[in-house]
Design an enzyme around this catalytic site. Structure first.
Site, mmCIF file in Angstrom:
data_model
loop_
_atom_site.group_PDB
_atom_site.id
_atom_site.type_symbol
_atom_site.label_atom_id
_atom_site.label_comp_id
_atom_site.label_asym_id
_atom_site.label_seq_id
_atom_site.Cartn_x
_atom_site.Cartn_y
_atom_site.Cartn_z
ATOM 1 C CB VAL A 88 -1.237 0.184 1.268
ATOM 2 C CG1 VAL A 88 -1.610 -0.920 1.261
ATOM 3 C CG2 VAL A 88 -0.039 -0.240 2.245
ATOM 4 C CG HIS A 104 -3.668 -6.422 -0.337
ATOM 5 N ND1 HIS A 104 -2.548 -6.908 0.024
ATOM 6 C CD2 HIS A 104 -4.332 -6.784 -0.843
ATOM 7 C CE1 HIS A 104 -3.467 -8.172 0.117
ATOM 8 N NE2 HIS A 104 -4.113 -8.377 -0.934
ATOM 9 C CB THR A 171 4.748 -11.470 -1.622
ATOM 10 O OG1 THR A 171 3.652 -12.330 -1.229
ATOM 11 C CG2 THR A 171 4.981 -12.871 -3.377
HETATM 12 N N1 APR Z 1 14.551 -9.357 -0.428
HETATM 13 C C1 APR Z 1 13.976 -9.889 -0.772
HETATM 14 N N2 APR Z 1 12.318 -10.210 0.025
HETATM 15 C C2 APR Z 1 12.545 -9.656 1.189
HETATM 16 C C3 APR Z 1 12.951 -9.418 1.643
HETATM 17 C C4 APR Z 1 14.403 -7.977 1.087
HETATM 18 N N3 APR Z 1 14.979 -7.747 1.830
HETATM 19 N N4 APR Z 1 12.782 -8.751 3.219
HETATM 20 C C5 APR Z 1 12.029 -9.224 3.530
HETATM 21 N N5 APR Z 1 11.382 -10.368 1.942
HETATM 22 C C6 APR Z 1 10.671 -11.482 1.810
HETATM 23 C C7 APR Z 1 10.294 -12.425 3.273
HETATM 24 O O1 APR Z 1 11.468 -13.875 3.699
HETATM 25 C C8 APR Z 1 8.966 -12.491 3.136
HETATM 26 O O2 APR Z 1 8.347 -13.487 2.211
HETATM 27 O O3 APR Z 1 9.133 -10.539 1.428
HETATM 28 C C9 APR Z 1 8.154 -11.395 2.431
HETATM 29 C C10 APR Z 1 7.455 -10.556 3.179
HETATM 30 O O4 APR Z 1 6.427 -11.297 3.944
HETATM 31 P P1 APR Z 1 5.067 -10.347 4.405
HETATM 32 O O5 APR Z 1 5.690 -9.645 5.093
HETATM 33 O O6 APR Z 1 4.114 -11.604 4.791
HETATM 34 O O7 APR Z 1 4.412 -9.194 3.259
HETATM 35 P P2 APR Z 1 3.484 -9.983 2.018
HETATM 36 O O8 APR Z 1 3.341 -11.507 1.813
HETATM 37 O O9 APR Z 1 3.807 -8.622 1.070
HETATM 38 O O10 APR Z 1 1.964 -9.954 3.023
HETATM 39 C C11 APR Z 1 0.726 -9.913 1.835
HETATM 40 O O11 APR Z 1 -0.512 -10.141 3.548
HETATM 41 O O12 APR Z 1 -1.043 -8.939 5.941
HETATM 42 C C12 APR Z 1 -1.367 -9.180 4.260
HETATM 43 O O13 APR Z 1 -2.189 -6.803 3.139
HETATM 44 C C13 APR Z 1 -0.669 -7.161 3.879
HETATM 45 O O14 APR Z 1 0.096 -7.427 1.512
HETATM 46 C C14 APR Z 1 0.092 -7.743 2.655
HETATM 47 C C15 APR Z 1 0.356 -9.302 2.354
#
Ligand code: APR
Length: 223
Positions: A88, A104, A171
């Site tokens: 977001v 989102h 993600t």
């Molecule tokens: N480079 C690449 N990947 C990374 C880095 C980095 N520097 N730091 C963290 N990650 C990875 C982590 O290993 C993890 O797999 O990014 C991912 C983040 O995962 P989440 O925190 O679950 O975020 P996200 O997948 O975007 O969540 C999806 O969940 O809560 C809801 O709406 C919210 O959009 C969000 C959705």
């Protein structure tokens, strides 16, 4: 080549914006039921506005990192790029990516729960704000909360189903429908992440490492 890209919080992690499920992630410090559901907002709108006001201020202070910049550059080249983000924050747009699909919602936009009007959010929102269109005190962040329907799913599904390459970046693949998009992808799939996501096995190819290093290297190979 038609490329459909889905990004998550990991692409903004190196810009200083927290992820959700990593160590010290947002959902380890806040109860998502209180701050990211319509029920939570109905129970305590002030708490929810405070949560998003803090994230909006962090976002305003953050700057796009090399991964955001590389994805913006990719869109200026010979490939047809559809950039879909679960994030977001506005870092893809500020990096120069055109037509970002925010499935989102967007932290920098506000929504009226009474008349569905949308406008650029002020830095600080409160339950006493009036909708600029209908005057109701029913303003909320233009964010898709758990239990609500993500935006632009028809366009997203069409782009992923018809692309030559589907790439998921930063993600955890824990939240649907975003996590299920890899099943829609018709041809090649690539996961770029710090570590294997929950859906890593569904991808043909993987590149692991920090997005600010791995994404620019990947984009450079596509030139
Ligand atoms: N480079 C690449 N990947 C990374 C880095 C980095 N520097 N730091 C963290 N990650 C990875 C982590 O290993 C993890 O797999 O990014 C991912 C983040 O995962 P989440 O925190 O679950 O975020 P996200 O997948 O975007 O969540 C999806 O969940 O809560 C809801 O709406 C919210 O959009 C969000 C959705």
């Amino acid at each position: 080549m038609k490329i459909a890209i889905l990004t998550g919080a990991g692409v903004s992690a190196e810009s200083g914006l927290g992820t959700f499920r990593d160590k010290d992630g947002l959902w380890t410090r806040y109860d998502l039921n209180e701050v990211a559901t319509p029920e939570g907002f109905a129970r305590n709108p002030a708490l929810v506005h405070d949560f998003y006001n803090a994230r909006r201020a962090n976002c305003a202070d953050a700057t796009p990192n090399a991964a955001h910049m590389a994805l913006a550059e990719l869109a200026t080249g010979p490939h047809e790029v559809t950039l879909i983000t679960q994030n977001v924050d506005d870092l893809h747009t500020r990096a120069g990516s055109p037509d970002v699909i925010h499935m989102h919602g967007r932290l920098m936009r506000a929504l009226c729960a009474a008349c569905d009007a949308r406008w650029d959010a002020p830095l600080v929102m409160s339950p006493n704000d009036h909708c600029p269109s209908c005057g109701a005190t029913a303003t909320r962040p233009d964010i898709v909360w758990f239990g609500e329907v993500p935006y632009d799913m028809d366009a997203i599904s069409a782009a992923v189903a018809t692309c030559d390459l589907f790439v998921a970046i930063g993600t955890s693949a824990e939240v649907y429908p975003a996590a299920g998009l890899v099943e829609l992808a018709g041809r090649q799939t690539l996961e770029i992440n710090l570590a294997p996501s929950a859906r890593a096995n569904a991808f043909d190819d993987h590149r692991f490492g920090p997005a600010s290093e791995v994404v620019p290297a990947w984009v450079a190979e596509l030139r």
